[in-house]
Scaffold this motif. Sequence first.
Motif, short mmCIF file in Angstrom:
data_model
loop_
_atom_site.label_atom_id
_atom_site.label_comp_id
_atom_site.label_asym_id
_atom_site.label_seq_id
_atom_site.Cartn_x
_atom_site.Cartn_y
_atom_site.Cartn_z
N GLU A 156 26.93 110.14 -2.22
CA GLU A 156 25.93 110.88 -2.98
C GLU A 156 26.23 112.37 -2.82
O GLU A 156 26.03 112.93 -1.75
CB GLU A 156 24.54 110.57 -2.46
N SER B 199 32.93 116.66 -6.60
CA SER B 199 33.02 115.22 -6.88
C SER B 199 33.98 114.49 -5.95
O SER B 199 33.91 113.27 -5.84
CB SER B 199 33.42 114.99 -8.34
N ARG C 171 32.96 106.07 -10.44
CA ARG C 171 31.77 106.84 -10.80
C ARG C 171 31.56 106.80 -12.31
O ARG C 171 32.47 106.46 -13.05
CB ARG C 171 31.85 108.28 -10.30
N LEU D 135 25.10 103.25 -10.72
CA LEU D 135 25.85 104.50 -10.85
C LEU D 135 25.54 105.07 -12.22
O LEU D 135 25.56 104.34 -13.22
CB LEU D 135 27.35 104.25 -10.74
N SER E 190 25.40 108.95 -14.80
CA SER E 190 25.68 110.38 -14.95
C SER E 190 24.55 111.19 -14.35
O SER E 190 24.75 112.33 -13.91
CB SER E 190 25.89 110.73 -16.42
N LYS F 114 24.92 110.69 -10.25
CA LYS F 114 26.24 111.18 -9.85
C LYS F 114 26.79 110.49 -8.60
O LYS F 114 27.69 111.00 -7.94
CB LYS F 114 26.22 112.71 -9.68
N HIS F 115 26.28 109.31 -8.28
CA HIS F 115 26.77 108.57 -7.12
C HIS F 115 28.15 108.00 -7.40
O HIS F 115 28.51 107.74 -8.55
CB HIS F 115 25.82 107.42 -6.77
N GLN F 116 28.88 107.77 -6.33
CA GLN F 116 30.20 107.13 -6.41
C GLN F 116 30.23 105.98 -5.43
O GLN F 116 29.54 106.01 -4.40
CB GLN F 116 31.30 108.13 -6.04
N TYR G 234 37.59 105.96 -12.44
CA TYR G 234 37.92 105.48 -11.10
C TYR G 234 39.33 105.85 -10.70
O TYR G 234 40.25 105.88 -11.50
CB TYR G 234 37.67 103.98 -10.95
#
Length: 181
Positions: free
Chosen positions: A15, A29, A74, A102, A104, A107-109, A131
């Motif tokens: 996060e 990011s 993401r 997940l 926009s 914004k978690h990955q 990815y």
Amino acid sequence: MKATALAIPDVILFEPRVFGDDRGFFFESFNQRVFENAVGRHVEFVQDNHSRSAQGVLRGLHYQVEQAQGKLVRVVAGEVFDVAVDLRRSSATFGQWVGAYLSSENKHQLWVPEGFAHGFVVLSEDAEFLYKTTDFYAPTHERCLAWNDPQIGVDWPLSAPPLLSDKDLRGKLLSEAECFG
């Protein structure tokens, strides 16, 4: 950036700290040092992928039996429900799954390490999915696990049957699938 191990501890949710105002936003990011501290090892990414899918499209559950790929995933437009299934026979969590939303907006990955099948379903009108992978795409080694295998029991947030590719329609059950040691 906050890193949280999920119910399968090798799968990690990242996060980012987002700085925003009326002009827009900024966030980091990816940071190699933060990432490697969270996963506990050196990871080298060799390929970046970008896909766009319509609402209801389910992609997966994909993996490569050789040239196994770790994936840092993401969403940059829209929202998906993202899933990782542990295919490491030696693991205490073999055959179990974890999932995360997940988008926009959040914004978690999600870090999906080697030895896992991976897939997602698009919840928004459409979604753009990015990815990074730790090995190159190798179609001869690619396999597909059935998205709806009752033994695994992924609780996909679906309101209608998903839209699947021919490859995904032919996904194998866990009991028939090639897995990792």
